[in-house]
Design a protein around this motif. Structure first.
Motif, PDB file in Angstrom:
ATOM      1  N   LEU A   1       1.207  36.660  46.394  1.00  0.00           N
ATOM      2  CA  LEU A   1       0.628  36.767  47.732  1.00  0.00           C
ATOM      3  C   LEU A   1       0.509  38.226  48.149  1.00  0.00           C
ATOM      4  CD1 LEU A   1      -0.355  35.367  50.335  1.00  0.00           C
ATOM      5  CD2 LEU A   1       2.044  35.300  51.083  1.00  0.00           C
ATOM      6  N   VAL A   2       1.564  38.997  47.945  1.00  0.00           N
ATOM      7  CA  VAL A   2       1.546  40.417  48.312  1.00  0.00           C
ATOM      8  C   VAL A   2       0.439  41.153  47.561  1.00  0.00           C
ATOM      9  CG1 VAL A   2       2.804  42.602  48.095  1.00  0.00           C
ATOM     10  CG2 VAL A   2       3.951  40.586  49.009  1.00  0.00           C
ATOM     11  N   GLY A   3       0.350  40.947  46.260  1.00  0.00           N
ATOM     12  CA  GLY A   3      -0.672  41.622  45.469  1.00  0.00           C
ATOM     13  C   GLY A   3      -2.078  41.244  45.886  1.00  0.00           C
TER      14      GLY A   3
ATOM     15  N   ALA B   1       2.737  49.015  53.826  1.00  0.00           N
ATOM     16  CA  ALA B   1       3.929  48.279  54.267  1.00  0.00           C
ATOM     17  C   ALA B   1       4.339  47.225  53.248  1.00  0.00           C
ATOM     18  CB  ALA B   1       3.672  47.633  55.623  1.00  0.00           C
ATOM     19  N   LEU B   2       3.365  46.535  52.689  1.00  0.00           N
ATOM     20  CA  LEU B   2       3.692  45.489  51.720  1.00  0.00           C
ATOM     21  C   LEU B   2       4.159  46.076  50.395  1.00  0.00           C
ATOM     22  CD1 LEU B   2       1.018  42.701  52.319  1.00  0.00           C
ATOM     23  CD2 LEU B   2       3.246  43.071  53.398  1.00  0.00           C
ATOM     24  N   GLY B   3       3.806  47.316  50.144  1.00  0.00           N
ATOM     25  CA  GLY B   3       4.293  47.977  48.942  1.00  0.00           C
ATOM     26  C   GLY B   3       5.788  48.233  49.000  1.00  0.00           C
TER      27      GLY B   3
ATOM     28  N   SER C   1       6.263  33.949  55.278  1.00  0.00           N
ATOM     29  CA  SER C   1       6.350  34.241  56.707  1.00  0.00           C
ATOM     30  C   SER C   1       6.756  35.691  56.944  1.00  0.00           C
ATOM     31  CB  SER C   1       7.361  33.302  57.372  1.00  0.00           C
ATOM     32  OG  SER C   1       7.450  33.561  58.761  1.00  0.00           O
ATOM     33  N   GLU C   2       7.717  36.186  56.179  1.00  0.00           N
ATOM     34  CA  GLU C   2       8.161  37.576  56.316  1.00  0.00           C
ATOM     35  C   GLU C   2       7.054  38.544  55.911  1.00  0.00           C
ATOM     36  OE1 GLU C   2      12.948  36.839  55.503  1.00  0.00           O
ATOM     37  OE2 GLU C   2      11.587  37.297  53.837  1.00  0.00           O
ATOM     38  N   ILE C   3       6.301  38.181  54.906  1.00  0.00           N
ATOM     39  CA  ILE C   3       5.170  39.014  54.474  1.00  0.00           C
ATOM     40  C   ILE C   3       4.133  39.106  55.589  1.00  0.00           C
ATOM     41  CG2 ILE C   3       3.214  39.115  52.871  1.00  0.00           C
ATOM     42  CD1 ILE C   3       5.150  37.782  50.802  1.00  0.00           C
TER      43      ILE C   3
END
Length: 208
Positions: A6-8, A50-52, A61-63
């Motif tokens: 999801l982050v990527g 920020a996600l890095g 949810s935290e992401i």
């Protein structure tokens, strides 16, 4: 789609979205103050950064909460505040979500849209980003799998963007133009469409 994926995907999608900044600026100059391209660029790059730094094992949810905070802090514009509020609402819809599938995506987009509607005091047909968000949420909710859902969401948002040209702007600076806003494409709805297209181009397909 688990957290790492999801982050990527978010990072790749936002990097692609930034390439549309000039288009969004030009559309916004015709209807508003022309700062949408800057808002999107600053917000997207802030979220990528920020996600890095987000810890491994962060929940969806935290992401989403981290993305909301980064987007809000990147730019003081009204659109930034609305988008950040929408992301925060979406994060609450993911409170118990561990794996983001098409149903979870639909829930997120719906929650974000409803929050934007409430905070922006807007509704469908007011010629805003909401005109693309809610049809996209409906398309995702009706889909059996992620690939179909994303295709349908893009089609729904694209149809909404075309239809905004015939509407009169009723919210924000664009409303000052009154009847002169008819015939112009809404930049907010276009931004939502470009985000969905960027998500697809990033190779993201949520699991069925």
């Amino acid at each position: 789609m688990h957290s790492t994926e999801l982050v990527g995907t978010i990072q790749r999608s936002l990097a692609e979205l930034v390439t549309y900044a000039d288009e969004l600026r030009d559309l916004d100059q015709a209807l508003g103050d022309g700062d949408l391209g800057i808002t999107i660029s600053l917000g997207a790059n802030a979220v990528i950064e920020a996600l890095g730094a987000i810890p491994d094992g962060a929940t969806p949810s935290e992401i989403a909460r981290a993305a909301a905070k980064a987007f809000a802090n990147a730019n003081p514009s009204t659109m930034a505040a609305l988008v950040a509020g929408g992301l925060l609402a979406g994060s609450k819809a993911w409170a118990d979500v561990e794996d983001v599938d098409v149903a979870a995506a639909a829930k997120f987009v719906r929650a974000a849209g409803e929050n934007i509607a409430q905070r922006g005091k807007t509704q469908l047909g007011d010629k805003t980003i909401l005109d693309a968000i809610l049809p996209a949420a409906d398309a995702l909710a009706a889909a059996a799998d992620g690939a179909v859902g994303l295709e349908d969401a893009i089609a729904a948002a694209e149809k909404a963007v075309v239809e905004t040209r015939d509407l009169q702007s009723r919210r924000g600076r664009a409303s000052w133009l009154q009847e002169r806003s008819i015939g112009l494409q809404d930049p907010g709805a276009t931004a939502m469409l470009r985000f969905l297209q960027s998500w697809q181009k990033a190779g993201a397909v949520v699991a069925p």
